[in-house]
Write an enzyme that holds these catalytic residues in place. Sequence first.
Site, PDB file in Angstrom:
ATOM      1  N   ASN A 350       0.819  -1.215  -0.049  1.00 36.51           N
ATOM      2  CA  ASN A 350      -0.082   0.081   0.079  1.00 36.51           C
ATOM      3  C   ASN A 350       0.822   1.193  -0.035  1.00 36.51           C
ATOM      4  OD1 ASN A 350      -1.765   2.280   2.002  1.00 36.51           O
ATOM      5  ND2 ASN A 350      -2.983   0.737   0.293  1.00 36.51           N
ATOM      6  N   ARG A 395      -0.920   5.054   0.657  1.00 35.46           N
ATOM      7  CA  ARG A 395      -2.104   5.292  -0.200  1.00 35.46           C
ATOM      8  C   ARG A 395      -3.289   5.533   0.461  1.00 35.46           C
ATOM      9  NH1 ARG A 395      -5.934   3.493  -3.784  1.00 35.46           N
ATOM     10  NH2 ARG A 395      -5.717   4.163  -5.822  1.00 35.46           N
ATOM     11  N   CYS A 396      -3.836   4.566   1.404  1.00 33.35           N
ATOM     12  CA  CYS A 396      -4.846   4.566   2.046  1.00 33.35           C
ATOM     13  C   CYS A 396      -5.093   6.019   2.814  1.00 33.35           C
ATOM     14  CB  CYS A 396      -4.953   3.755   3.345  1.00 33.35           C
ATOM     15  SG  CYS A 396      -5.438   2.158   2.741  1.00 33.35           S
ATOM     16  N   MET A 397      -4.020   6.643   3.306  1.00 34.37           N
ATOM     17  CA  MET A 397      -4.014   7.968   4.132  1.00 34.37           C
ATOM     18  C   MET A 397      -4.093   9.260   3.331  1.00 34.37           C
ATOM     19  SD  MET A 397      -1.765   7.175   7.315  1.00 34.37           S
ATOM     20  CE  MET A 397      -0.447   6.586   6.383  1.00 34.37           C
TER      21      MET A 397
END
Length: 406
Positions: A350, A395-397
């Site tokens: 990620n 990426r999530c954040m």
Amino acid sequence: MSQLYVGSEVGKLKRVMLHRPERALNHLTPSNYKDLLFDDVLAVERAGEEHDEFAKTLRGEGVEVLLLHDLLAETLAIPEAKNWLLDMQVGEYRLGYQFAQDVRGYLQTLSDEELAQILLGGLSYIDFPLQSPSMMQAMHERTDFIIDPLPNHLFTRDTSCWVYGGVSLNPMAKPARQRETNHLRAIYRWHPTFASSSFHTYLGEEQRDYDNAMVEGGDVLVIGNGAVLVGMSERTTPQGVEALARSLFKHGQAKEVIAINLPKHRSCMHLDTVMTHMDLDTFSVYPEVMRKDLQCWRLADAGKGDVKVTEVDYFLHAIEKALNIPQLNIITTGGDSFEAEREQWNDANNVLTVRPGVVIGYEGNVYTNEKYDKAGIKVLPIPGDQLGRGRGGARCMSCPIEREGL
């Protein structure tokens, strides 16, 4: 003039929205963390420091960083936006007519900054300073929440995602996250940064029940060349993919959507936990999940509002065709099978690409980071001992709102 446009996963990243963890994490406890979709409680101060390093790394790469908290507070300064948000978050059917009036009256006395803290971080009965004539206070424990905290706002990727010339305000799968979308709906409608810009809205412009059509941004990869790659995970449904595809085609913003059927379990909560785009022809992949036998479909615009759906034999072949690349370069998670499983769980796949071949990832994933380095991918390491406990990486954040195409 800069514009709200995300043309790829790997083009130069120019502007991004983050959310620094704060009050909501203070409300994360051993008794509620599972309901709030975390795997553990976090050390709040350390998590904030790690997030600051993430933002600093982005700014060091020339990326403009917008913080969700600031955007929300600035949006609340607009009376119409504040009234709308309070209607959504403190309605009479959520809290009962009398108690909603009392809570709303209290919130109206707060500054925009204080109100943003509560809407993002929650309000417990113990922190409510008034005595209401309603039944609500007498029927709840002092540590119950009047307004639930939203610790998952940390993962700004999911709630809204920019795809080419527009944004999808996503119908979220889990009750613990559904209120998040209202904050983004208000920001994109009223905040000066967005209100003065022209962009499409694919899903979520209006308050409606999307029923089983759910989408989360971690499953949506804007791979470029008019193509979008979407994972159908535990959080994104086929109905959601079809709704998003139809809207993309309606607005002329994509040529095709490639949809992959993922296993429905937490270790691959979203597509970007097992696959991310790192360079023009290079993807990071966790092979234990991203197997050749995964079902895959291509959705294309058939005209007159119709979508043509075709099953394809192998998702990598579909991506190669969409990007007009003879063969993709695949980098698998590093280490032996045990080490790879641990590093995938800790978000080794990620990563956030800031420009072709340069990514941000957690420093603790040493085997995978070494493998990226040997393959010519530069890793900008950030600490993630605390942040990673929410099951999300760089990426999530991050929610890119301006990025170049291929």
